[in-house]
Design an enzyme around this catalytic site. Structure first.
Site, PDB file in Angstrom:
ATOM      1  N   ARG A  13       0.823  -1.215   0.000  1.00 28.66           N
ATOM      2  CA  ARG A  13       0.000   0.000   0.000  1.00 28.66           C
ATOM      3  C   ARG A  13       0.857   1.264   0.000  1.00 28.66           C
ATOM      4  O   ARG A  13       0.391   2.322  -0.425  1.00 28.66           O
ATOM      5  CB  ARG A  13      -0.959   0.001   1.208  1.00 28.66           C
ATOM      6  CG  ARG A  13      -1.951  -1.153   1.200  1.00 28.66           C
ATOM      7  CD  ARG A  13      -2.734  -1.229  -0.121  1.00 28.66           C
ATOM      8  NE  ARG A  13      -3.787  -2.223  -0.074  1.00 28.66           N
ATOM      9  CZ  ARG A  13      -3.678  -3.489  -0.476  1.00 28.66           C
ATOM     10  NH1 ARG A  13      -2.511  -3.921  -0.971  1.00 28.66           N
ATOM     11  NH2 ARG A  13      -4.684  -4.328  -0.388  1.00 28.66           N
ATOM     12  N   ASP A  61      14.111   4.446  26.711  1.00 30.84           N
ATOM     13  CA  ASP A  61      13.306   4.917  27.842  1.00 30.84           C
ATOM     14  C   ASP A  61      13.752   4.170  29.090  1.00 30.84           C
ATOM     15  O   ASP A  61      13.857   2.941  29.085  1.00 30.84           O
ATOM     16  CB  ASP A  61      11.813   4.672  27.599  1.00 30.84           C
ATOM     17  CG  ASP A  61      10.934   5.577  28.453  1.00 30.84           C
ATOM     18  OD1 ASP A  61      11.169   5.639  29.675  1.00 30.84           O
ATOM     19  OD2 ASP A  61      10.015   6.214  27.912  1.00 30.84           O
ATOM     20  N   LYS A  85       9.669   0.336  29.753  1.00 33.93           N
ATOM     21  CA  LYS A  85       8.855   0.754  28.612  1.00 33.93           C
ATOM     22  C   LYS A  85       9.503   0.423  27.276  1.00 33.93           C
ATOM     23  O   LYS A  85       8.811   0.074  26.312  1.00 33.93           O
ATOM     24  CB  LYS A  85       8.552   2.258  28.691  1.00 33.93           C
ATOM     25  CG  LYS A  85       7.549   2.627  29.760  1.00 33.93           C
ATOM     26  CD  LYS A  85       7.228   4.118  29.711  1.00 33.93           C
ATOM     27  CE  LYS A  85       6.191   4.489  30.753  1.00 33.93           C
ATOM     28  NZ  LYS A  85       5.842   5.937  30.710  1.00 33.93           N
ATOM     29  N   ASP A 129       9.184  13.904  27.372  1.00 34.32           N
ATOM     30  CA  ASP A 129       8.149  14.703  28.035  1.00 34.32           C
ATOM     31  C   ASP A 129       8.723  15.795  28.923  1.00 34.32           C
ATOM     32  O   ASP A 129       8.052  16.273  29.843  1.00 34.32           O
ATOM     33  CB  ASP A 129       7.230  13.799  28.859  1.00 34.32           C
ATOM     34  CG  ASP A 129       7.963  13.093  30.000  1.00 34.32           C
ATOM     35  OD1 ASP A 129       9.206  13.212  30.075  1.00 34.32           O
ATOM     36  OD2 ASP A 129       7.300  12.431  30.819  1.00 34.32           O
ATOM     37  N   CYS A 172      16.972  25.482  15.031  1.00 34.56           N
ATOM     38  CA  CYS A 172      16.985  24.279  15.849  1.00 34.56           C
ATOM     39  C   CYS A 172      15.945  24.447  16.951  1.00 34.56           C
ATOM     40  O   CYS A 172      15.290  25.497  17.061  1.00 34.56           O
ATOM     41  CB  CYS A 172      18.379  24.025  16.443  1.00 34.56           C
ATOM     42  SG  CYS A 172      18.838  25.116  17.828  1.00 34.56           S
ATOM     43  N   CYS A 175      16.314  27.547  19.088  1.00 31.94           N
ATOM     44  CA  CYS A 175      15.855  28.809  18.491  1.00 31.94           C
ATOM     45  C   CYS A 175      14.392  29.069  18.837  1.00 31.94           C
ATOM     46  O   CYS A 175      13.969  30.216  19.022  1.00 31.94           O
ATOM     47  CB  CYS A 175      16.002  28.769  16.972  1.00 31.94           C
ATOM     48  SG  CYS A 175      17.690  28.686  16.346  1.00 31.94           S
ATOM     49  N   CYS A 188       2.069  15.742  32.243  1.00 30.46           N
ATOM     50  CA  CYS A 188       0.757  15.100  32.132  1.00 30.46           C
ATOM     51  C   CYS A 188       0.241  14.655  33.498  1.00 30.46           C
ATOM     52  O   CYS A 188      -0.963  14.684  33.750  1.00 30.46           O
ATOM     53  CB  CYS A 188       0.838  13.887  31.201  1.00 30.46           C
ATOM     54  SG  CYS A 188       1.156  14.299  29.479  1.00 30.46           S
ATOM     55  N   CYS A 245      21.969  31.986  18.221  1.00 28.68           N
ATOM     56  CA  CYS A 245      21.620  30.800  19.006  1.00 28.68           C
ATOM     57  C   CYS A 245      22.894  30.132  19.532  1.00 28.68           C
ATOM     58  O   CYS A 245      23.818  29.863  18.760  1.00 28.68           O
ATOM     59  CB  CYS A 245      20.831  29.801  18.151  1.00 28.68           C
ATOM     60  SG  CYS A 245      20.469  28.241  18.987  1.00 28.68           S
ATOM     61  N   CYS A 248      23.011  26.423  17.601  1.00 30.78           N
ATOM     62  CA  CYS A 248      23.199  26.265  16.155  1.00 30.78           C
ATOM     63  C   CYS A 248      23.679  27.534  15.453  1.00 30.78           C
ATOM     64  O   CYS A 248      23.821  27.535  14.231  1.00 30.78           O
ATOM     65  CB  CYS A 248      21.904  25.778  15.505  1.00 30.78           C
ATOM     66  SG  CYS A 248      20.586  27.034  15.424  1.00 30.78           S
TER      67      CYS A 248
END
Length: 258
Positions: A13, A61, A85, A129, A172, A175, A188, A245, A248
């Site tokens: 596909r 992780d 994880k 996160d 980057c 920035c 979260c 920056c 970068c």
């Protein structure tokens, strides 16, 4: 990479898409990707990249699966509670596609280990996160000349951008979000997150990654996509390169080359 009859059928596909074809799929299947974070964003990224045939996936992780993760981290099953994880997600990816190589990294990458992992792959996807990890990953990608797909999600809102500082005058992550800006960090666990949101942003990260690997379409380089899931609204902002920056900018590059 040459695709045998089984792989041609598995990825048919994709191959039917004129923009991808056999050559594009071969590029995907011959590529290697590091995914930093195996949580809400990392799960859909890994599952889609694995299903799409990315030849080598590195999943990093150091956290373990918790009951509170299962509302949105679709790469983990209830029986995986307490398991690392990266290991749990690697097993889920292999169950979808045993034709690829999946390497779990059971630690939160930093320092030399982060540089070695970034250096070993063609593309990095930041599905972490926290700002500290995002900035560390960004610095490694800039220093080693690796493209970076970055995403974040909280509450009902998400964002997505692609950074490739091998291209002249492109920004980057620093920035866009300077690490000395002093912005409060919300997790979260404190603010909550709508479960499909991480799927939406993670799927878009996977799409940008696959576009890069297959060499198709226009990437979100120099642009930031903002998604408001509560209002079902999206907007794209231009992100300029900061010549000053410290990551970068020209001075930083000269210091690094010296």
């Amino acid at each position: 990479m040459e695709l045998n009859d089984t792989l041609l059928l598995r990825y048919s596909r994709h191959i039917l898409l004129p923009d991808v074809g056999v050559d594009g799929q071969a590029r995907i299947s011959g590529a290697s990707v590091l995914i930093v974070g195996a949580g809400g964003l990392g799960c859909p990224v890994a599952l889609y990249l694995g299903a799409s045939g990315v030849g080598q996936l590195w999943l990093a992780d150091g956290d373990t699966v918790d009951l509170t993760n299962l509302q949105r981290q679709i790469g983990h099953a209830t029986v995986a509670i307490g398991e690392n994880k990266a290991d749990s997600l690697a097993r889920s990816v292999r169950a979808i596609n045993p034709e690829i190589e999946v390497q779990p990294i059971r630690e939160a990458l930093s320092g030399e280990a982060l540089h070695e992992a970034v250096a070993a792959v063609d593309l990095v996807v930041d599905a972490s996160d926290n700002f500290a990890t995002r900035h560390a990953v960004n610095r490694a990608c800039v220093q080693l000349g690796k493209p970076l797909v970055s995403g974040a999600a909280i509450g009902f809102s998400g964002q997505l951008a692609v950074f490739d500082t091998r291209r002249a005058d492109t920004p980057c992550y620093h920035c866009l979000f300077p690490d000395q800006a002093g912005e409060p960090e919300v997790r979260c666990a404190e603010a909550g997150v709508f479960s499909p949101l991480v799927g939406v942003i993670g799927a878009m990260q996977a799409m940008e990654a696959l576009k890069y690997l297959a060499q198709v379409g226009e990437l979100l380089i120099g642009r930031l996509l903002l998604w408001d899931g509560l209002q079902a609204e999206a907007r794209v902002m231009k992100v300029p390169h900061d010549p000053a920056c410290p990551v970068c900018g020209q001075a930083a590059r000269q210091a690094g080359s010296g």
